[in-house]
Design an enzyme around this catalytic site. Structure first.
Site, PDB file in Angstrom:
ATOM      1  N   ASP A 166       0.857  -1.193   0.000  1.00 24.32           N
ATOM      2  CA  ASP A 166       0.000   0.000   0.000  1.00 24.32           C
ATOM      3  C   ASP A 166       0.891   1.240   0.000  1.00 24.32           C
ATOM      4  O   ASP A 166       2.077   1.185   0.323  1.00 24.32           O
ATOM      5  CB  ASP A 166      -0.915   0.016   1.234  1.00 24.32           C
ATOM      6  CG  ASP A 166      -1.874   1.210   1.170  1.00 24.32           C
ATOM      7  OD1 ASP A 166      -2.461   1.428   0.098  1.00 24.32           O
ATOM      8  OD2 ASP A 166      -1.987   1.944   2.153  1.00 24.32           O
ATOM      9  N   SER A 167       0.279   2.361  -0.336  1.00 23.05           N
ATOM     10  CA  SER A 167       1.003   3.628  -0.289  1.00 23.05           C
ATOM     11  C   SER A 167       1.367   3.991   1.151  1.00 23.05           C
ATOM     12  O   SER A 167       2.268   4.792   1.371  1.00 23.05           O
ATOM     13  CB  SER A 167       0.132   4.735  -0.890  1.00 23.05           C
ATOM     14  OG  SER A 167      -1.117   4.768  -0.240  1.00 23.05           O
ATOM     15  N   TYR A 220      -0.588   8.652  -2.467  1.00 22.09           N
ATOM     16  CA  TYR A 220      -0.454   8.435  -3.905  1.00 22.09           C
ATOM     17  C   TYR A 220      -1.632   9.074  -4.659  1.00 22.09           C
ATOM     18  O   TYR A 220      -1.528   9.349  -5.847  1.00 22.09           O
ATOM     19  CB  TYR A 220      -0.458   6.932  -4.224  1.00 22.09           C
ATOM     20  CG  TYR A 220       0.835   6.186  -3.977  1.00 22.09           C
ATOM     21  CD1 TYR A 220       1.890   6.724  -3.234  1.00 22.09           C
ATOM     22  CD2 TYR A 220       1.013   4.903  -4.497  1.00 22.09           C
ATOM     23  CE1 TYR A 220       3.056   6.001  -3.019  1.00 22.09           C
ATOM     24  CE2 TYR A 220       2.182   4.181  -4.291  1.00 22.09           C
ATOM     25  CZ  TYR A 220       3.204   4.733  -3.552  1.00 22.09           C
ATOM     26  OH  TYR A 220       4.359   4.009  -3.349  1.00 22.09           O
ATOM     27  N   GLY A 221      -2.738   9.239  -3.948  1.00 21.26           N
ATOM     28  CA  GLY A 221      -3.984   9.700  -4.583  1.00 21.26           C
ATOM     29  C   GLY A 221      -3.850  10.939  -5.450  1.00 21.26           C
ATOM     30  O   GLY A 221      -4.427  11.010  -6.530  1.00 21.26           O
ATOM     31  N   CYS A 272      -3.690  -0.998  -2.363  1.00 20.74           N
ATOM     32  CA  CYS A 272      -3.933   0.410  -2.703  1.00 20.74           C
ATOM     33  C   CYS A 272      -4.781   0.503  -3.980  1.00 20.74           C
ATOM     34  O   CYS A 272      -4.410  -0.032  -5.029  1.00 20.74           O
ATOM     35  CB  CYS A 272      -2.579   1.080  -2.931  1.00 20.74           C
ATOM     36  SG  CYS A 272      -2.686   2.819  -3.339  1.00 20.74           S
ATOM     37  N   ASN A 273      -5.897   1.191  -3.877  1.00 21.02           N
ATOM     38  CA  ASN A 273      -6.759   1.360  -5.054  1.00 21.02           C
ATOM     39  C   ASN A 273      -6.072   2.187  -6.131  1.00 21.02           C
ATOM     40  O   ASN A 273      -6.232   1.917  -7.320  1.00 21.02           O
ATOM     41  CB  ASN A 273      -8.069   2.042  -4.660  1.00 21.02           C
ATOM     42  CG  ASN A 273      -9.102   1.075  -4.137  1.00 21.02           C
ATOM     43  OD1 ASN A 273      -9.980   0.636  -4.860  1.00 21.02           O
ATOM     44  ND2 ASN A 273      -8.994   0.729  -2.866  1.00 21.02           N
ATOM     45  N   SER A 274      -5.314   3.208  -5.720  1.00 22.22           N
ATOM     46  CA  SER A 274      -4.673   4.087  -6.712  1.00 22.22           C
ATOM     47  C   SER A 274      -3.642   3.296  -7.518  1.00 22.22           C
ATOM     48  O   SER A 274      -3.529   3.465  -8.741  1.00 22.22           O
ATOM     49  CB  SER A 274      -3.998   5.275  -6.011  1.00 22.22           C
ATOM     50  OG  SER A 274      -4.925   5.943  -5.186  1.00 22.22           O
ATOM     51  N   GLU A 326      -6.033   9.008   8.684  1.00 24.30           N
ATOM     52  CA  GLU A 326      -4.636   8.993   9.167  1.00 24.30           C
ATOM     53  C   GLU A 326      -4.539   9.631  10.547  1.00 24.30           C
ATOM     54  O   GLU A 326      -3.729   9.237  11.371  1.00 24.30           O
ATOM     55  CB  GLU A 326      -3.719   9.771   8.201  1.00 24.30           C
ATOM     56  CG  GLU A 326      -3.562   9.161   6.839  1.00 24.30           C
ATOM     57  CD  GLU A 326      -2.444   8.133   6.753  1.00 24.30           C
ATOM     58  OE1 GLU A 326      -1.495   8.230   7.539  1.00 24.30           O
ATOM     59  OE2 GLU A 326      -2.561   7.219   5.915  1.00 24.30           O
ATOM     60  N   CYS A 328     -10.989   2.963  -1.730  1.00 25.44           N
ATOM     61  CA  CYS A 328      -9.732   3.484  -1.169  1.00 25.44           C
ATOM     62  C   CYS A 328      -9.479   2.717   0.117  1.00 25.44           C
ATOM     63  O   CYS A 328     -10.427   2.419   0.864  1.00 25.44           O
ATOM     64  CB  CYS A 328      -9.880   4.976  -0.889  1.00 25.44           C
ATOM     65  SG  CYS A 328      -8.511   5.680   0.033  1.00 25.44           S
ATOM     66  N   THR A 329      -8.212   2.418   0.364  1.00 23.18           N
ATOM     67  CA  THR A 329      -7.869   1.622   1.551  1.00 23.18           C
ATOM     68  C   THR A 329      -8.404   2.209   2.854  1.00 23.18           C
ATOM     69  O   THR A 329      -8.719   1.483   3.785  1.00 23.18           O
ATOM     70  CB  THR A 329      -6.334   1.536   1.683  1.00 23.18           C
ATOM     71  OG1 THR A 329      -5.809   2.854   1.535  1.00 23.18           O
ATOM     72  CG2 THR A 329      -5.739   0.593   0.674  1.00 23.18           C
ATOM     73  N   HIS A 330      -8.470   3.537   2.912  1.00 26.17           N
ATOM     74  CA  HIS A 330      -8.834   4.193   4.171  1.00 26.17           C
ATOM     75  C   HIS A 330     -10.342   4.192   4.448  1.00 26.17           C
ATOM     76  O   HIS A 330     -10.760   4.341   5.580  1.00 26.17           O
ATOM     77  CB  HIS A 330      -8.356   5.648   4.157  1.00 26.17           C
ATOM     78  CG  HIS A 330      -6.875   5.791   4.245  1.00 26.17           C
ATOM     79  ND1 HIS A 330      -6.026   5.242   3.327  1.00 26.17           N
ATOM     80  CD2 HIS A 330      -6.089   6.424   5.155  1.00 26.17           C
ATOM     81  CE1 HIS A 330      -4.774   5.528   3.660  1.00 26.17           C
ATOM     82  NE2 HIS A 330      -4.787   6.245   4.769  1.00 26.17           N
TER      83      HIS A 330
HETATM   84  N1  DGL Z   1      -3.914   3.760  -0.462  1.00 26.19           N
HETATM   85  C1  DGL Z   1      -4.547   4.792  -1.233  1.00 26.19           C
HETATM   86  C2  DGL Z   1      -5.677   4.202  -2.075  1.00 26.19           C
HETATM   87  O1  DGL Z   1      -6.270   3.196  -1.724  1.00 26.19           O
HETATM   88  C3  DGL Z   1      -5.086   5.890  -0.344  1.00 26.19           C
HETATM   89  C4  DGL Z   1      -4.053   6.786   0.250  1.00 26.19           C
HETATM   90  C5  DGL Z   1      -3.234   7.512  -0.784  1.00 26.19           C
HETATM   91  O2  DGL Z   1      -3.734   8.492  -1.374  1.00 26.19           O
HETATM   92  O3  DGL Z   1      -2.103   7.097  -0.982  1.00 26.19           O
HETATM   93  O4  DGL Z   1      -5.976   4.726  -3.113  1.00 26.19           O
END
Ligand code: DGL
Length: 253
Positions: free
Chosen positions: A11-12, A43-44, A74-76, A154, A184-186
């Site tokens: 993940d990011s 990363y978004g 990570c979705n991104s 966060e 998104c992971t969060h």
């Molecule tokens: N892990 C990122 C995602 O799932 C979210 C946090 C980021 O922006 O890096 O897209």
């Protein structure tokens, strides 16, 4: 098919722990190597080429471990870099977007259903979810980038006035949604608040979706032992371990 006992999770940052939580609930692996690029999160807001470059760098890290599969939490990264990762990875690579789409399709049969995709700017801009859903015939798709949720989570802010304000800011004009992708992971950490905002909506959670996907596509045997997890981060690994302890309710990390 060879046994898969050891997974890498990338993940990011710390957010991918929401995916690890789902993997742990099903005890799918003997061992998990978690790697968060905490030095460069988020990363978004970054562009496609940067995200691909970072993902390929992470792949080099995972080559040091004898993993059987790499899970991109990570979705991104899932939105932009799966093809590039698969081209060079010596192990299978799975992202969360296709599993999320399959989870939705398994539950929502009406192609006229109103679907809302929430994610980072990168995920929304990629249109990956949207394209895969359209390819399956879904017609009514709305996308909404909700990047403010990332720093709030966060900061361990999961409810209260600021979340209410952010939810209203993003969603006050969106009604009658049948299915919503928490892309998104969060965002699964805000599941209760999503439910408050969208009480009659089916919520798609990347972690649960990827567990179902892995069980369906790979010959995974439930681990007899509790999964052993090792945490690595590009910066401040102790913060990652603290968050892991809290989110995953681990006795020690
Ligand atoms: N892990 C990122 C995602 O799932 C979210 C946090 C980021 O922006 O890096 O897209």
């Amino acid at each position: 098919m060879t046994d898969m006992t050891k997974a890498g999770v990338f993940d990011s940052g710390v957010g991918g722990l929401s995916v690890v939580k789902s993997l742990l609930q099903d005890n799918l692996f003997e061992e998990i190597i978690y790697y968060g690029d905490t030095a460069r999160v988020p990363y978004g807001p970054k562009d496609k080429n940067t995200i691909i470059r970072y993902a390929l760098e992470a792949l080099e890290f995972f080559k040091n471990f004898d993993i059987d599969i790499l899970i991109i939490a990570c979705n991104s990264v899932s939105a932009y870099a799966i093809k590039e990762l698969r081209e060079v990875a010596p192990f299978p690579v799975v992202g969360v977007i296709e599993p999320g789409v399959i989870a939705l399709a398994n539950n929502i049969k009406d192609k006229n259903a109103n679907i809302l995709i929430t994610g980072t700017k990168a995920t929304v801009k990629s249109e990956k979810y949207k394209n895969l859903l359209q390819a399956r015939g879904y017609k009514n798709i709305t996308q909404k980038a909700t990047p403010l949720f990332v720093p709030l989570v966060e900061e361990k802010i999961y409810s209260g006035q600021i979340i209410d304000a952010a939810m209203n800011h993003y969603f006050s004009e969106i009604n009658s949604i049948d299915a919503l992708i928490m892309g998104c992971t969060h965002f699964p950490l805000l599941e209760k608040e999503y439910k408050k905002m969208f009480p009659n909506t089916m919520l798609i959670h990347s972690g649960n979706a990827i567990v179902e996907y892995l069980k369906y596509n790979y010959d995974l045997k439930k681990s007899k032992n509790k999964t052993d997890i090792k945490f690595y981060a590009t910066e401040n690994p102790s913060h990652l371990k603290e968050v892991a302890k809290e989110w995953l309710e681990l006795p020690s990390a």
